[in-house]
Structures are given as C-alpha cells and as structure tokens.
Design a protein around this motif. Structure first.
Motif, PDB file in Angstrom:
ATOM      1  N   LEU A 119       0.824  -1.218   0.000  1.00 34.37           N
ATOM      2  CA  LEU A 119       0.000   0.000   0.000  1.00 34.37           C
ATOM      3  C   LEU A 119       0.861   1.273   0.000  1.00 34.37           C
ATOM      4  CD1 LEU A 119      -3.052   0.782  -0.034  1.00 34.37           C
ATOM      5  CD2 LEU A 119      -2.851   1.122   2.417  1.00 34.37           C
ATOM      6  N   ALA A 174       3.999   1.521  -0.844  1.00 34.07           N
ATOM      7  CA  ALA A 174       4.811   1.519  -2.073  1.00 34.07           C
ATOM      8  C   ALA A 174       3.970   1.988  -3.251  1.00 34.07           C
ATOM      9  CB  ALA A 174       5.365   0.121  -2.336  1.00 34.07           C
ATOM     10  N   GLN A 208      10.250   1.569  -5.214  1.00 36.43           N
ATOM     11  CA  GLN A 208      10.508   0.774  -6.419  1.00 36.43           C
ATOM     12  C   GLN A 208      11.254  -0.520  -6.081  1.00 36.43           C
ATOM     13  OE1 GLN A 208       8.849   1.223  -8.904  1.00 36.43           O
ATOM     14  NE2 GLN A 208       9.007   3.205  -9.912  1.00 36.43           N
ATOM     15  N   VAL A 212      10.851  -2.114  -3.158  1.00 34.80           N
ATOM     16  CA  VAL A 212       9.813  -2.945  -2.543  1.00 34.80           C
ATOM     17  C   VAL A 212       8.921  -3.539  -3.641  1.00 34.80           C
ATOM     18  CG1 VAL A 212       7.765  -2.904  -1.045  1.00 34.80           C
ATOM     19  CG2 VAL A 212       9.850  -1.726  -0.337  1.00 34.80           C
ATOM     20  N   ARG A 213       8.698  -2.743  -4.684  1.00 38.21           N
ATOM     21  CA  ARG A 213       7.883  -3.227  -5.801  1.00 38.21           C
ATOM     22  C   ARG A 213       8.525  -4.461  -6.450  1.00 38.21           C
ATOM     23  NH1 ARG A 213       5.767   0.458 -10.917  1.00 38.21           N
ATOM     24  NH2 ARG A 213       4.220  -1.033 -11.631  1.00 38.21           N
ATOM     25  N   THR A 214       9.834  -4.425  -6.602  1.00 36.51           N
ATOM     26  CA  THR A 214      10.554  -5.587  -7.140  1.00 36.51           C
ATOM     27  C   THR A 214      10.314  -6.812  -6.251  1.00 36.51           C
ATOM     28  OG1 THR A 214      12.271  -4.189  -8.086  1.00 36.51           O
ATOM     29  CG2 THR A 214      12.867  -6.493  -7.706  1.00 36.51           C
ATOM     30  N   SER A 218       6.755  -8.140  -6.449  1.00 40.10           N
ATOM     31  CA  SER A 218       6.624  -8.837  -7.715  1.00 40.10           C
ATOM     32  C   SER A 218       7.245 -10.233  -7.654  1.00 40.10           C
ATOM     33  CB  SER A 218       7.305  -7.962  -8.771  1.00 40.10           C
ATOM     34  OG  SER A 218       6.949  -8.368 -10.024  1.00 40.10           O
ATOM     35  N   LEU A 224       0.915  -3.423  -8.523  1.00 40.00           N
ATOM     36  CA  LEU A 224       2.368  -3.198  -8.497  1.00 40.00           C
ATOM     37  C   LEU A 224       3.078  -4.222  -9.364  1.00 40.00           C
ATOM     38  CD1 LEU A 224       3.249  -2.408  -4.776  1.00 40.00           C
ATOM     39  CD2 LEU A 224       3.274  -0.838  -6.709  1.00 40.00           C
ATOM     40  N   ALA A 225       2.596  -5.472  -9.334  1.00 38.39           N
ATOM     41  CA  ALA A 225       3.254  -6.549 -10.081  1.00 38.39           C
ATOM     42  C   ALA A 225       2.720  -6.672 -11.508  1.00 38.39           C
ATOM     43  CB  ALA A 225       3.081  -7.866  -9.331  1.00 38.39           C
ATOM     44  N   GLY A 226       1.744  -5.836 -11.884  1.00 34.84           N
ATOM     45  CA  GLY A 226       1.213  -5.851 -13.260  1.00 34.84           C
ATOM     46  C   GLY A 226       0.299  -7.042 -13.558  1.00 34.84           C
ATOM     47  N   LEU A 227      -0.174  -7.727 -12.504  1.00 32.34           N
ATOM     48  CA  LEU A 227      -0.920  -8.977 -12.706  1.00 32.34           C
ATOM     49  C   LEU A 227      -2.400  -8.743 -13.009  1.00 32.34           C
ATOM     50  CD1 LEU A 227       0.597 -10.859  -9.644  1.00 32.34           C
ATOM     51  CD2 LEU A 227       1.225 -11.172 -12.054  1.00 32.34           C
TER      52      LEU A 227
END
Lengths: 95, 491
Positions: B306, B308, B379, B381-383, B386, B433-436
């Motif tokens: 959240l 991030a 960014q 944390v986003r990695t 993911s 965030l992960a584009g899913l």
C-alpha cells in the motif's frame, strides 16, 4: 523525515500550485502524517535489490521511417487557450 | 428482470433469435436511467440522441440479416478519462471542463468498431484519484444498494451504472483498484487486465506504470467477451504487448477439478471485517466443492504494497499532470500576467484537493530530499512484491483474496482522512504493483451490501481467472442479484 511550511512553499512553487498560509499549516500536518505512514517501508530490507523498472521485459521496437499524415494543425490547436498565427499563444516568459 | 438488467451474452442470444431489437433494449436502459439517475449520479453526460440513432442502424442491420459486430446494438458506458474525438473528456475535473480531444482511445474504438452503442461518460474521482468517487468535481455518485454509501472508486460511476441497469456494461480504468473496488462495492464483475494487454492510447494517464483499461460487467462471461475485443497490439501505445490474440471465452467451461488455488494469509488479517471474512470463507468452500485444491500460503510483503503503491502513483501523477498548464486544455487565456503566475493560477483553480495532495506528495518524493527515502525504496519494494507473487505462482495457478477489507463505506466517512481512504485499496494494489491480472466477482452480502472476491492470476492468464470466476458464478447467484430500485427524489 518531516516537512515544514517552508518546504511546502518550495514544493508548491515547483508544482505550480498556490496555497494560503492557513492552508499551508493544515497541509503540512496532513502530508507529514502520510509521509510518516509511508516511511513504514524502512522496515523492508532492500540492500542490493534493484528498483522495479518495467513489468515485462521489452526491447526497442523499430519501425520504418515512413511519412504519414499527421494531426492537422487546426485539430492540434483546438484546445488552445489562445491562438495566434497557427500557434499556441502564451505570455512573455523572459525579458 | 427487465431488458436493461440482462447481460451482453443474453442480449446477443435474444438479438440472434430476433426476439427483441437494439432499439427496444436501449429504450429499456434509458427508461431505467430516467428512473434512477437523479439518485445514483453515475453519469457525467449522456449521449442519448446518437445512441438511439446507432440503435436504429443496428436494428436495420439485424432485420436485413447483415453480418453483425460482436457488440452490435449493445449499450456500453465509458469512464470520462477515455478520449473520443470531438466529445468532451473531462476526467471529472474542472481543469478539463471544456477539453475536446482530437483523438479516440483505442479501447473505445475497438468496441464501437464492433457495433457497441456508447451511452455516455461515467462519473469518476477527479483524474481517477480516489476510492469512493467523492473526489469527482462534478457530483458525488451514490451506491445503488444504499444511497447513504459510496459506490467505491475511482470508477464508481461505471460500477454504479452497471449495477443499477443504467447500462449493459462499461469500461473503466484501474491503477490501484479503480475497477475492482467499485465492482466489489456495487456487486458487479470487474476485470483489471495484465499490464500491457490493453492499449492505453487515448487514456488520460494517472500513473503510467500501473494504469490499465478493463471491463465492468454483470458477469465473468461478459468480461471475457469484452476482453476479446479490447486486446491486441497497438503501435500507438509503447507499453502495448505484442501477443497473439486469444479467445478469452475458450476456457470458461473448464472444470476446476484439481486446480491449485492459493489463499494468502496476509489478506485475511486484522484489517478484514469479520463478516466479510465469513462470506469469503463460504466462497472458498464453494471453490473447493467445485474441485479446486485450496492451498494456504504466505505473501509477507502484502502490508508494504500500500505505501509503495501510493508513493509510486503520486510520483507518476505529479509528473503526468504537469502537462496541465492551462495553455493547451481550453482554460481562460492569460490576462496581463507572467507565465508562471498564469500556470499557477490555472492549476490552483483547476485541480481539486486530492489531486493537489498527490501532486504535492509526488513532487516532494521526486525531489532530491524525498527520492531515496521514498521513491527508490518504493521501487525496490515493488521488485520484492513482484518476486513474491512469482514464487507463489510456481505453486498455485491463481490466488483468491477479498477485494476490499470492508463493504461500501458511508459517504463522507473517509473524505477528510486520506490515509483511511487509501486503506480501501489494501488488497487491490499488490497485483497492480506486479502488473498482474485480477478480477472481482460478487460473492455474497453483509447487511444488504455486496462483497467482492478477488482472483489474481499469473501474467497474461486472464483465461484462468475468468474460468474460475465463471465456474463460481455458475454455482452461485450473487452476480444475478440487482439492487433495490431507488426512486428519483428519494435520495
């Protein structure tokens, strides 16, 4: 990390927004509350973790450099606040 | 049930059997709009004259036995951040109150090319920033199930319109949950496709690394039909993926027998309303009864998604919205003032409070002081978020979670408290965030308000989550429930 009203004035200036003194005091408190919550990310160990760049690997997409019709000037200007001689008209920005 | 309450696939069947025509269906939808719209406030503007004209054309094609488009004669609504050449597109903002784009969004073009009738532009949070649609500069729409409550956001207008029978289906956009959250709050089915699957050409950007366009409809089958038309490589959007088009209705009827579905513990923690949890657990039991194997697992970084998300979305929004300078989007012309003073005046007047808040936060985050602590950290944390999904998907085919921690909240309840507003997106932002891909389907009620079940899939596995959603909907009737009719003037 806390921001004060002076920081806020600087940020507002960069963002091209204006606030009254009373608003600035209110905003400083509110934005600090949000930033404080966001600082929760400090708990995550990220040493050596690369920042996220894109969802899926993509590479350059080349195309032929061919001439195609573009947006007519009239259409491109249809939302201008002011037009002069087929251009966006702005006010003087430097001496 | 009236014609306006039917699904796309039901209407297509009626059209094919010549039992009813597009003009009759449109008339039923318009009757419903006239009856409830003053209460729901789902639309910003209606285009009924052109809609009736299109319906007559469709009717004639149908009668003449001419080949029909996939959506021939089907009324559809679009959120007000999708451009259409020559039609106002305002993002529910004063900043774009008079903006008339010269281009049409590919997603909209793909639907109209197949005969869809566009009813009008639906209400949304200003520039899609919000979780209740209360930040609309036009008016605050209401939840069709309870006019005291919000429809969720940012695409609350689209969700409310579908739920109330004011359209057959709608398009929306999802950055951190703007399709899924209102779908859950209004009891409709909403799909956020994989990042890059649907072209965003002609969408007014909020956060370019997150935004996706997707359908809101009355069931998963309709979402599959719409997704079939929305996908495809578009050279006009540099993030559009080159993938072979597929038929998303293909796997709808597959059995769930033996399918491994993950139940991530962190989505069922203390933040989740107890009654919502009970409804969710019934849905889990239903999926098990359908043959799915439910695997409990852990996604430990969920609570960090959240902050991030909001850091990244604010940073990108501040950058994207820099273009609104007053010069190029039909604002009043400058009068005897210096250029920066003009920009500042136009922006201060044009943007509402939440947009200003995000621009201010985003500008700070991208400044020398804020960058490392906030933006870069987010960014990273986003990695990790993911990667965590990726490893979970080695074990299971899909994940099921609540769409939101609560049912629809009351109007005004969170308006003055941004952190509480942001918390509505707790369960929708990780997949963003992960584009899913992720879909929200109605799975029950708490106190007369709909509850949403979220199904998250592997990248580009929309067929899997649509299959699970469809099989679940074949066994349950929650998606068929319609809100009680709110009469005009009673709200």
């Amino acid at each position: 990390m806390r921001i004060n009203e002076q920081d806020l004035r600087r940020i507002a200036d960069a963002a091209r927004l204006e606030f009254t003194e009373a608003e600035l005091a209110e905003w400083a408190e509110e934005l600090n509350r949000i930033l404080q919550y966001w600082a929760k990310l400090e708990e995550v160990e990220t040493t050596g973790v690369p920042p996220f760049v894109q969802a899926w690997p993509t590479s350059n997409r080349w195309r032929e450099d061919t001439v195609k019709p573009s947006l007519p000037r009239e259409d491109a200007l249809q939302n201008a606040s002011a037009v002069q001689d087929g251009h966006f008209k702005v006010v003087q920005s430097s001496e | 049930m009236e014609l306006c309450d039917l699904t796309i696939h039901e209407l297509k069947r009626l059209y094919a059997q010549k039992e009813v025509g597009p003009s009759t269906v449109l008339a039923a939808v318009v009757r419903r709009i006239k009856e409830v719209e003053a209460g729901t406030g789902a639309y910003i503007d209606l285009e009924l004259e052109s809609a009736f004209e299109q319906a007559r054309t469709a009717e004639a094609r149908l009668k003449a036995g001419k080949p029909l488009g996939e959506l021939e004669g089907i009324p559809v609504a679009v959120t007000d951040n999708l451009c259409r050449a020559g039609k106002k597109t305002t993002c529910a903002s004063r900043m774009l109150a008079e903006f008339v784009p010269p281009n049409t969004a590919t997603a909209v073009r793909n639907l109209t090319a197949q005969g869809a009738i566009i009813l009008g532009r639906t209400n949304m949070d200003e520039f899609a920033m919000g979780s209740s649609t209360e930040y609309s500069a036009v008016r605050k729409p209401k939840n069709p199930w309870d006019p005291q409550r919000t429809p969720g956001g940012a695409c609350g207008g689209s969700a409310a319109a579908v739920a109330a029978g004011e359209t057959i289906a709608a398009l929306g956009t999802d950055t951190g949950g703007a399709i899924r959250l209102p779908a859950a709050f209004c009891g409709v089915t909403g799909l956020k496709p994989t990042y890059g699957l649907v072209s965003r050409y002609g969408l007014v950007a909020l956060a370019a690394s997150l935004d996706q366009i997707g359908p809101l409809a009355k069931d998963a089958q309709d979402c599959a039909l719409l997704l079939n038309l929305l996908t495809g490589y578009d050279p006009l959007d540099s993030t559009s993926v080159r993938k072979e088009r597929m038929d998303y209705t293909r796997d709808l009827e597959q059995t769930l027998s033996g399918r491994k579905i993950g139940l991530p513990r962190e989505y069922f923690g203390a933040e989740l309303d107890e009654a919502v949890r009970r409804v969710l657990m019934e849905a889990v039991a239903q999926l098990e009864a359908l043959g799915a194997e439910i695997v409990e697992l852990s996604l430990e970084l969920t609570k960090y998604a959240l902050p991030a998300y909001y850091i990244i979305a604010a940073a990108e929004a501040s950058s994207n919205l820099a273009r609104f300078d007053g010069i190029r989007y039909r604002q009043a012309a400058p009068v005897g003032e210096e250029l920066n003073a003009y920009y500042t005046r136009a922006r201060t007047k044009g943007f509402g409070p939440e947009v200003k808040r995000r621009i201010m936060l985003g500008t700070y985050i991208l400044s020398a002081e804020g960058y490392k602590t906030y933006y870069q950290k987010a960014q990273q944390v986003r990695t990790l978020v993911s990667q965590e999904f990726k490893s979970a998907f080695q074990e299971v085919e899909a994940l099921i979670t609540p769409t939101a921690p609560t049912t629809a909240f009351k109007m005004g309840e969170r308006l003055e408290d941004p952190l509480s507003m942001y918390s509505s997106d707790l369960y929708t932002v990780p997949a963003s965030l992960a584009g899913l891909p992720a879909i929200s389907v109605p799975c029950g009620f708490v106190g007369g308000l709909p509850v949403g079940l979220q199904i998250i899939g592997r990248p580009f596995a929309e067929n899997t989550i649509l299959n699970i959603a469809h099989q679940y909907q074949k066994r349950t009737d929650y998606h068929k429930a319609r809100p009680p009719r709110q009469k005009e003037g009673t709200v």
